[in-house]
Structure formats: structure tokens, C-alpha cells
Design a protein around this motif. Structure first.
Motif, PDB file in Angstrom:
ATOM      1  N   ALA A 198      -1.667  -1.233 -10.742  1.00 32.50           N
ATOM      2  CA  ALA A 198      -2.502  -0.828 -11.868  1.00 32.50           C
ATOM      3  C   ALA A 198      -2.011   0.557 -12.283  1.00 32.50           C
ATOM      4  CB  ALA A 198      -3.968  -0.812 -11.475  1.00 32.50           C
ATOM      5  N   ALA A 199      -1.762   0.744 -13.560  1.00 36.06           N
ATOM      6  CA  ALA A 199      -1.026   1.900 -14.066  1.00 36.06           C
ATOM      7  C   ALA A 199      -1.502   3.255 -13.550  1.00 36.06           C
ATOM      8  CB  ALA A 199      -1.029   1.883 -15.594  1.00 36.06           C
ATOM      9  N   GLN A 200      -2.778   3.547 -13.619  1.00 36.13           N
ATOM     10  CA  GLN A 200      -3.253   4.882 -13.264  1.00 36.13           C
ATOM     11  C   GLN A 200      -3.624   5.052 -11.793  1.00 36.13           C
ATOM     12  OE1 GLN A 200      -3.012   7.555 -15.207  1.00 36.13           O
ATOM     13  NE2 GLN A 200      -1.947   6.157 -16.572  1.00 36.13           N
ATOM     14  N   ASP A 201      -3.652   3.973 -11.020  1.00 39.59           N
ATOM     15  CA  ASP A 201      -4.067   4.072  -9.619  1.00 39.59           C
ATOM     16  C   ASP A 201      -3.161   4.972  -8.792  1.00 39.59           C
ATOM     17  OD1 ASP A 201      -6.123   2.411 -10.220  1.00 39.59           O
ATOM     18  OD2 ASP A 201      -5.410   0.698  -9.048  1.00 39.59           O
ATOM     19  N   CYS A 202      -1.893   5.065  -9.163  1.00 40.53           N
ATOM     20  CA  CYS A 202      -0.920   5.813  -8.366  1.00 40.53           C
ATOM     21  C   CYS A 202      -0.542   7.153  -8.991  1.00 40.53           C
ATOM     22  CB  CYS A 202       0.324   4.959  -8.161  1.00 40.53           C
ATOM     23  SG  CYS A 202       0.018   3.360  -7.390  1.00 40.53           S
ATOM     24  N   ALA A 203      -1.315   7.637  -9.950  1.00 43.16           N
ATOM     25  CA  ALA A 203      -0.970   8.863 -10.680  1.00 43.16           C
ATOM     26  C   ALA A 203      -0.780  10.062  -9.757  1.00 43.16           C
ATOM     27  CB  ALA A 203      -2.041   9.166 -11.725  1.00 43.16           C
ATOM     28  N   GLU A 204      -1.480  10.103  -8.641  1.00 38.79           N
ATOM     29  CA  GLU A 204      -1.363  11.218  -7.693  1.00 38.79           C
ATOM     30  C   GLU A 204       0.064  11.363  -7.149  1.00 38.79           C
ATOM     31  OE1 GLU A 204      -3.069  12.480  -3.296  1.00 38.79           O
ATOM     32  OE2 GLU A 204      -4.100  10.924  -4.409  1.00 38.79           O
ATOM     33  N   LEU A 205       0.840  10.300  -7.174  1.00 38.15           N
ATOM     34  CA  LEU A 205       2.191  10.315  -6.602  1.00 38.15           C
ATOM     35  C   LEU A 205       3.248  10.803  -7.580  1.00 38.15           C
ATOM     36  CD1 LEU A 205       2.070   6.818  -4.881  1.00 38.15           C
ATOM     37  CD2 LEU A 205       1.489   9.040  -3.887  1.00 38.15           C
ATOM     38  N   LEU A 239      -1.731  11.032   6.731  1.00 40.31           N
ATOM     39  CA  LEU A 239      -1.409  10.275   5.526  1.00 40.31           C
ATOM     40  C   LEU A 239      -2.650   9.555   5.028  1.00 40.31           C
ATOM     41  CD1 LEU A 239       2.000   8.692   6.574  1.00 40.31           C
ATOM     42  CD2 LEU A 239       1.622  10.719   5.186  1.00 40.31           C
ATOM     43  N   ARG A 240      -2.760   9.416   3.721  1.00 38.04           N
ATOM     44  CA  ARG A 240      -3.895   8.704   3.146  1.00 38.04           C
ATOM     45  C   ARG A 240      -3.401   7.640   2.176  1.00 38.04           C
ATOM     46  NH1 ARG A 240      -3.024  13.305   0.834  1.00 38.04           N
ATOM     47  NH2 ARG A 240      -3.170  13.620  -1.381  1.00 38.04           N
ATOM     48  N   LYS A 241      -4.126   6.533   2.096  1.00 34.41           N
ATOM     49  CA  LYS A 241      -3.754   5.468   1.168  1.00 34.41           C
ATOM     50  C   LYS A 241      -4.162   5.885  -0.238  1.00 34.41           C
ATOM     51  CE  LYS A 241      -5.766   1.424   1.497  1.00 34.41           C
ATOM     52  NZ  LYS A 241      -6.087   0.012   1.785  1.00 34.41           N
ATOM     53  N   VAL A 242      -3.219   5.785  -1.166  1.00 34.93           N
ATOM     54  CA  VAL A 242      -3.457   6.202  -2.543  1.00 34.93           C
ATOM     55  C   VAL A 242      -3.706   5.001  -3.446  1.00 34.93           C
ATOM     56  CG1 VAL A 242      -2.429   7.359  -4.542  1.00 34.93           C
ATOM     57  CG2 VAL A 242      -2.044   8.255  -2.253  1.00 34.93           C
ATOM     58  N   CYS A 243      -2.868   3.971  -3.326  1.00 33.52           N
ATOM     59  CA  CYS A 243      -3.002   2.822  -4.218  1.00 33.52           C
ATOM     60  C   CYS A 243      -2.405   1.583  -3.574  1.00 33.52           C
ATOM     61  CB  CYS A 243      -2.346   3.095  -5.566  1.00 33.52           C
ATOM     62  SG  CYS A 243      -0.624   3.635  -5.487  1.00 33.52           S
ATOM     63  N   SER A 244      -2.784   0.435  -4.111  1.00 33.96           N
ATOM     64  CA  SER A 244      -2.294  -0.847  -3.605  1.00 33.96           C
ATOM     65  C   SER A 244      -1.797  -1.677  -4.774  1.00 33.96           C
ATOM     66  CB  SER A 244      -3.411  -1.597  -2.885  1.00 33.96           C
ATOM     67  OG  SER A 244      -3.860  -0.856  -1.778  1.00 33.96           O
ATOM     68  N   GLY A 245      -0.743  -2.450  -4.515  1.00 37.94           N
ATOM     69  CA  GLY A 245      -0.169  -3.284  -5.558  1.00 37.94           C
ATOM     70  C   GLY A 245       0.429  -4.535  -4.970  1.00 37.94           C
ATOM     71  N   HIS A 288       0.875  -1.176   0.000  1.00 34.45           N
ATOM     72  CA  HIS A 288       0.000   0.000   0.000  1.00 34.45           C
ATOM     73  C   HIS A 288       0.907   1.219   0.000  1.00 34.45           C
ATOM     74  CE1 HIS A 288      -3.454  -2.502   0.854  1.00 34.45           C
ATOM     75  NE2 HIS A 288      -2.834  -2.993   1.915  1.00 34.45           N
ATOM     76  N   LEU A 289       0.602   2.205  -0.838  1.00 37.99           N
ATOM     77  CA  LEU A 289       1.359   3.454  -0.860  1.00 37.99           C
ATOM     78  C   LEU A 289       0.507   4.556  -0.243  1.00 37.99           C
ATOM     79  CD1 LEU A 289       3.029   3.293  -4.391  1.00 37.99           C
ATOM     80  CD2 LEU A 289       4.003   2.677  -2.166  1.00 37.99           C
ATOM     81  N   TYR A 290       1.074   5.230   0.754  1.00 40.29           N
ATOM     82  CA  TYR A 290       0.422   6.320   1.483  1.00 40.29           C
ATOM     83  C   TYR A 290       1.149   7.622   1.171  1.00 40.29           C
ATOM     84  CZ  TYR A 290      -2.000   2.878   4.388  1.00 40.29           C
ATOM     85  OH  TYR A 290      -2.806   1.865   4.831  1.00 40.29           O
ATOM     86  N   CYS A 291       0.424   8.745   1.253  1.00 40.86           N
ATOM     87  CA  CYS A 291       1.078  10.025   0.986  1.00 40.86           C
ATOM     88  C   CYS A 291       0.481  11.150   1.818  1.00 40.86           C
ATOM     89  CB  CYS A 291       1.006  10.374  -0.497  1.00 40.86           C
ATOM     90  SG  CYS A 291      -0.575  11.033  -1.046  1.00 40.86           S
ATOM     91  N   ASN A 292       1.255  12.233   1.863  1.00 43.71           N
ATOM     92  CA  ASN A 292       0.748  13.518   2.345  1.00 43.71           C
ATOM     93  C   ASN A 292       0.930  14.475   1.164  1.00 43.71           C
ATOM     94  OD1 ASN A 292       3.481  14.334   2.336  1.00 43.71           O
ATOM     95  ND2 ASN A 292       3.727  14.001   4.519  1.00 43.71           N
ATOM     96  N   ASP A 293       1.017  15.758   1.418  1.00 48.01           N
ATOM     97  CA  ASP A 293       1.119  16.713   0.318  1.00 48.01           C
ATOM     98  C   ASP A 293       2.454  16.675  -0.412  1.00 48.01           C
ATOM     99  OD1 ASP A 293      -1.445  17.577   0.793  1.00 48.01           O
ATOM    100  OD2 ASP A 293      -0.836  19.267   2.040  1.00 48.01           O
ATOM    101  N   PHE A 294       3.502  16.138   0.239  1.00 47.85           N
ATOM    102  CA  PHE A 294       4.841  16.210  -0.333  1.00 47.85           C
ATOM    103  C   PHE A 294       5.514  14.861  -0.549  1.00 47.85           C
ATOM    104  CE2 PHE A 294       4.077  19.896   2.380  1.00 47.85           C
ATOM    105  CZ  PHE A 294       4.126  20.910   1.434  1.00 47.85           C
ATOM    106  N   LEU A 295       5.235  13.903   0.320  1.00 43.37           N
ATOM    107  CA  LEU A 295       5.953  12.632   0.327  1.00 43.37           C
ATOM    108  C   LEU A 295       5.011  11.445   0.232  1.00 43.37           C
ATOM    109  CD1 LEU A 295       8.322  13.438   3.331  1.00 43.37           C
ATOM    110  CD2 LEU A 295       8.941  13.459   0.922  1.00 43.37           C
ATOM    111  N   PHE A 296       5.564  10.301  -0.151  1.00 41.96           N
ATOM    112  CA  PHE A 296       4.805   9.060  -0.118  1.00 41.96           C
ATOM    113  C   PHE A 296       5.730   7.931   0.312  1.00 41.96           C
ATOM    114  CE2 PHE A 296       6.830   8.611  -4.176  1.00 41.96           C
ATOM    115  CZ  PHE A 296       6.960   7.247  -4.374  1.00 41.96           C
ATOM    116  N   GLY A 297       5.125   6.829   0.751  1.00 35.95           N
ATOM    117  CA  GLY A 297       5.901   5.672   1.154  1.00 35.95           C
ATOM    118  C   GLY A 297       5.010   4.460   1.324  1.00 35.95           C
ATOM    119  N   PRO A 298       5.625   3.282   1.532  1.00 35.44           N
ATOM    120  CA  PRO A 298       4.881   2.019   1.531  1.00 35.44           C
ATOM    121  C   PRO A 298       4.593   1.433   2.904  1.00 35.44           C
ATOM    122  CG  PRO A 298       7.192   1.551   1.341  1.00 35.44           C
ATOM    123  CD  PRO A 298       7.069   3.053   1.460  1.00 35.44           C
ATOM    124  N   THR A 299       3.613   0.549   2.931  1.00 36.42           N
ATOM    125  CA  THR A 299       3.462  -0.451   3.979  1.00 36.42           C
ATOM    126  C   THR A 299       3.309  -1.783   3.250  1.00 36.42           C
ATOM    127  OG1 THR A 299       1.048  -0.345   4.136  1.00 36.42           O
ATOM    128  CG2 THR A 299       2.302   1.118   5.607  1.00 36.42           C
TER     129      THR A 299
END
Length: 196
Positions: free
Chosen positions: A120-127, A53-59, A31-42
Motif C-alpha cells: 500500500a503506497a503510504q504504508d512504507c513512507a517512513e523508509l 527493529l520494528r515492523k513498518v509495513c507489510s506487502g 514484512h519490512l522492519y527498520c531501525n533508525d538507519f536501515l530497513f530489511g525484509p522477512t
């Protein structure tokens, strides 16, 4: 006799389809989480206990049908998140692709590639233009320091001496006061474009 020939009988080649790879090596959920500037995984449905932090996408850690490899690429002070490994490559009139060279940078600046997993290609576009921090979901109180602290303690009589042992907590310094200080501050947003 070349050394490689001695090992030729010990080598083999095999190709696994996506279905075989998923069945034999199911991989882990990312799962990739982000704030306004950074992102990272769990990994493996681990929660992200850091507020804001909010979850943006899962892979997945292994290829799956309809998933593409997602990269975090840096070139100098620029970063990119996506599937295009040629994003920073210079344009070439002879259609020679050179992903090992950063467009508009000297040849001393080389790109770095970090495979984040398969998504999925477009799921993480916000990052796409956020900075990467692999510890973003680690609460500050759980991140031990590996060096002696130069930050004064928060007591009525602060110490200006280094501690004997590393701090048990990662701490942030106070906001800048407008005056020079011998103690470096830690700005979490400074990682946005550097990829550090």
C-alpha cells in the motif's frame, strides 16, 4: 531465414489480471522492519528476532488490488524508497523522462533499482530515506563469514594470525580507538546512504 522465426511457433502471449495472478500465484507476505538507519525484509511471517527493529509495513511478492510496486533506488550516495521510478531522473524541458540517468551525477553513475514487493503506497513512507540491508533480521550469531577473520579473538592471549577456516559468526570490531588500525571496523550505520 532469421533465427527468431524458428522459435516463433513456440512463443505465446498471455495477460493475467491482478485477480487471476493473486488466485493462481498467491505470493508470499513481506514484512519490512527498520531501525533508525536501515530497513530489511522477512518473508512468510518469519519473525525478526533482532532487538531494536520494528515492523513498518507489510506487502506481497505479487501484485494485489490497491498495492503498488515499491522500489529501493540508489543513485551515487543517495537512496530512495518509494513508488516513483523517476525520483532521481533529471528534469527535462521536453518532458523526456530518463530514469537511467542520475540527476546531478556524471553519466558514469547509474541508478540501481531493487523491487521490494507490492505494498500500500503510504504504508512504507517512513523508509523513504533509509538504507537497505536484506540481512537486517538475521541475528549476528547466525550469519557465517565467508572469509578468514582478521579480527583478534577475545581471549586472554589474542591471536594476530588469520584463522584457517571462516568464522561461524559474523563479528563486529571494537569501537574506534582514535588510532589507525590494520583491521577494518564494521560500522552498521555506514550503509545508510550508500545502499550497500
Amino acid at each position: 531465414e532469421p533465427l527468431a522465426l524458428l522459435y516463433a511457433s513456440e512463443t505465446f502471449e498471455d495477460v493475467l489480471t491482478v485477480e487471476e495472478l493473486s488466485a493462481t500465484r498467491g505470493g508470499e507476505i513481506i514484512h519490512l522492519y527498520c531501525n533508525d538507519f536501515l530497513f530489511g525484509p522477512t518473508i512468510n511471517n518469519a519473525p525478526c528476532p533482532v532487538s531494536g527493529l520494528r515492523k513498518v509495513c507489510s506487502g506481497s511478492t505479487v501484485p494485489k488490488d490497491d498495492y503498488k510496486p515499491l522500489y529501493y533506488i540508489t543513485c551515487g550516495n543517495n537512496s530512495y524508497v518509494g513508488t516513483d521510478t523517476y525520483h532521481f531522473a533529471p528534469e527535462s524541458p521536453d518532458l523526456t523522462f530518463k530514469p537511467h540517468i542520475c540527476r546531478n551525477e556524471t553519466l558514469l553513475i547509474r541508478p540501481t533499482f531493487k523491487l521490494l514487493g507490492y505494498f500500500a503506497a503510504q504504508d512504507c513512507a517512513e523508509l523513504m530515506e533509509k538504507g537497505y540491508d536484506n540481512k537486517i533480521c538475521t541475528p549476528l550469531s547466525q550469519s557465517p563469514s565467508s572469509t578468514n577473520s582478521q579480527v583478534p579473538s577475545h581471549t586472554s592471549k589474542p591471536s594476530i594470525l588469520s584463522s584457517e577456516t571462516p568464522s561461524a559468526k559474523r563479528t563486529l570490531s571494537n569501537p574506534p580507538s582514535g588510532t589507525s588500525s590494520l583491521i577494518p571496523s564494521m560500522n552498521m550505520c555506514a550503509f545508510q546512504k550508500t545502499g550497500l
